[in-house]
Design a protein around this motif. Sequence first.
Motif, PDB file in Angstrom:
ATOM      1  N   ARG A  45      77.498  54.605  23.279  1.00 12.76           N
ATOM      2  CA  ARG A  45      76.270  55.329  23.615  1.00 12.76           C
ATOM      3  C   ARG A  45      75.572  54.746  24.837  1.00 12.76           C
ATOM      4  NH1 ARG A  45      73.120  57.910  18.393  1.00 12.76           N
ATOM      5  NH2 ARG A  45      74.849  59.264  17.761  1.00 12.76           N
ATOM      6  N   ARG A  66      74.652  56.971  27.964  1.00  9.17           N
ATOM      7  CA  ARG A  66      73.296  57.036  28.541  1.00  9.17           C
ATOM      8  C   ARG A  66      73.338  56.831  30.056  1.00  9.17           C
ATOM      9  NH1 ARG A  66      72.345  54.035  23.708  1.00  9.17           N
ATOM     10  NH2 ARG A  66      71.017  55.187  22.255  1.00  9.17           N
ATOM     11  N   ALA A  87      74.679  59.939  31.650  1.00  7.62           N
ATOM     12  CA  ALA A  87      73.654  60.993  31.645  1.00  7.62           C
ATOM     13  C   ALA A  87      72.599  60.724  32.714  1.00  7.62           C
ATOM     14  CB  ALA A  87      73.006  61.080  30.267  1.00  7.62           C
ATOM     15  N   TYR A 140      78.068  62.644  23.555  1.00  7.67           N
ATOM     16  CA  TYR A 140      76.680  62.174  23.616  1.00  7.67           C
ATOM     17  C   TYR A 140      76.108  62.338  25.025  1.00  7.67           C
ATOM     18  CZ  TYR A 140      72.633  59.560  21.983  1.00  7.67           C
ATOM     19  OH  TYR A 140      71.359  59.210  21.601  1.00  7.67           O
ATOM     20  N   LEU A 186      72.869  64.644  25.857  1.00  5.04           N
ATOM     21  CA  LEU A 186      71.709  64.090  26.558  1.00  5.04           C
ATOM     22  C   LEU A 186      71.386  64.882  27.823  1.00  5.04           C
ATOM     23  CD1 LEU A 186      71.793  60.167  26.601  1.00  5.04           C
ATOM     24  CD2 LEU A 186      69.871  61.642  25.991  1.00  5.04           C
ATOM     25  N   SER A 238      69.990  68.288  26.960  1.00  2.00           N
ATOM     26  CA  SER A 238      68.629  68.152  26.422  1.00  2.00           C
ATOM     27  C   SER A 238      67.632  67.814  27.527  1.00  2.00           C
ATOM     28  CB  SER A 238      68.602  67.061  25.349  1.00  2.00           C
ATOM     29  OG  SER A 238      69.405  67.428  24.250  1.00  2.00           O
ATOM     30  N   TRP A 239      68.081  67.029  28.504  1.00  2.00           N
ATOM     31  CA  TRP A 239      67.211  66.722  29.648  1.00  2.00           C
ATOM     32  C   TRP A 239      66.831  68.017  30.365  1.00  2.00           C
ATOM     33  CZ3 TRP A 239      66.881  67.439  34.860  1.00  2.00           C
ATOM     34  CH2 TRP A 239      66.090  66.560  35.603  1.00  2.00           C
ATOM     35  N   LEU A 252      64.880  60.426  29.415  1.00  2.00           N
ATOM     36  CA  LEU A 252      66.030  60.320  28.513  1.00  2.00           C
ATOM     37  C   LEU A 252      65.662  59.586  27.224  1.00  2.00           C
ATOM     38  CD1 LEU A 252      68.896  59.533  31.056  1.00  2.00           C
ATOM     39  CD2 LEU A 252      68.574  61.646  29.764  1.00  2.00           C
ATOM     40  N   GLU A 291      65.725  61.245  23.416  1.00  2.00           N
ATOM     41  CA  GLU A 291      66.437  60.654  22.274  1.00  2.00           C
ATOM     42  C   GLU A 291      65.511  60.502  21.062  1.00  2.00           C
ATOM     43  OE1 GLU A 291      70.059  57.896  23.287  1.00  2.00           O
ATOM     44  OE2 GLU A 291      68.255  57.056  24.192  1.00  2.00           O
TER      45      GLU A 291
END
Length: 289
Positions: free
Chosen positions: A4, A8, A11, A202, A206, A209-210, A243, A247
Motif C-alpha cells: 500500500r 500510495r 497514486a 489500491y 486511490l 477517488s482523488w 490522498l 483514505e
Amino acid sequence: MKARSIARELALLGVSQLADNLSKRQTSIRPAADYSKKQIDGLLLKALTALGADAREGIESAEGELQRGERLILESETRTVDSKAVRWQGHSSGVSRIQPAIPLLKTAINQIGEKLELLLFAQQNSKEMTTVRQSLESAAKSVESADRLLIDHEQKVADIEAVRSQLQSAIVTAKVTIAKIRTTLDPEQLAALLSRDEIRSYACELTASWIRYQEAIDAQLNDAMEKWSIRRLARVDRDILRLAMIEIVHMDVPKKVAIDEAIEMAKRYSDEEGYRFINGVLRRTTDKL
C-alpha cells in the motif's frame, strides 16, 4: 516497503499529472466517470516511470555522499600524526576529519536501502537482491561500529585505524550494492510492481477517488486551515493531504495509519516544514470529522 505504501506513491505521482481544480484557468476537473480504467492505468504507468527516475536520482545522491565520505576518510589518513591511536580531543586532526564522514555514510546507506526495498518488492524478494540487502545491512553495522568507537566517552583513546577500516569496508559494500541496483533498475523490472494486484488495485482506487472527491476534500481541508488556504500550498503538499483524507473519509483507513503514511511521503517529496505542516493539518481536519 509495503504494497500500500508503493500504491500510495504511485497514486501521488499519478494525480500530479492531472489538472488541479484550483488552477486559475479551471474551476472543476473531469468527473471520475470520464476517466476509463485504461486512462487511469496510463497515469499509473507514467507514475511508475517517475518512480524509477526518483530511484535513480536517489542512488546518484547516495553515490555523492559516499564520495564525500571517502574523501574525508582519505584526508583523515594523510593528516593523522599517530596512525595507531589518537587521543580523544576535539582538535585531533584525524578524528575531526573522519567524524563528518559518519553521517554522510549513514545517509547514503539509508538512501540505497530505500531504493533496494522497492526492487525487492518488484522482484518478489529474489535471492540475489536479498543477498544484496544483507550485505547493505552489514555495511550499516560497520558504520554504527565506527560511530561507537568515536562517541564512547569512557574510551580515553580513539583507535582511528579501526574506525577507518570499518568505514572503508562499509563504502566498498555500498558501492557494490549500487552497482547491483543499477543493473536491475530498468522499466521492465519496475513494471512488475503494477502486475501485483494488491498494488494496482489500491493505486487505481486511490486515483479514482482523488478525481471523484477532490473538491469535497478540499473544502474540509480549507475549513481546518481557517486563515490559510489549500490554494497556497505546494502542489505535492496539496495532493498528499488530499490522498490521506480520501483514505480516512472514503476508504476506511485508520486515521493514524493514513497520517503516518502521509508524513512519510512528505518526508520524501516535500521538506521538513512541509511534513510538519501536513501532520498538523491532517490532525485538525480529522478532529473536525
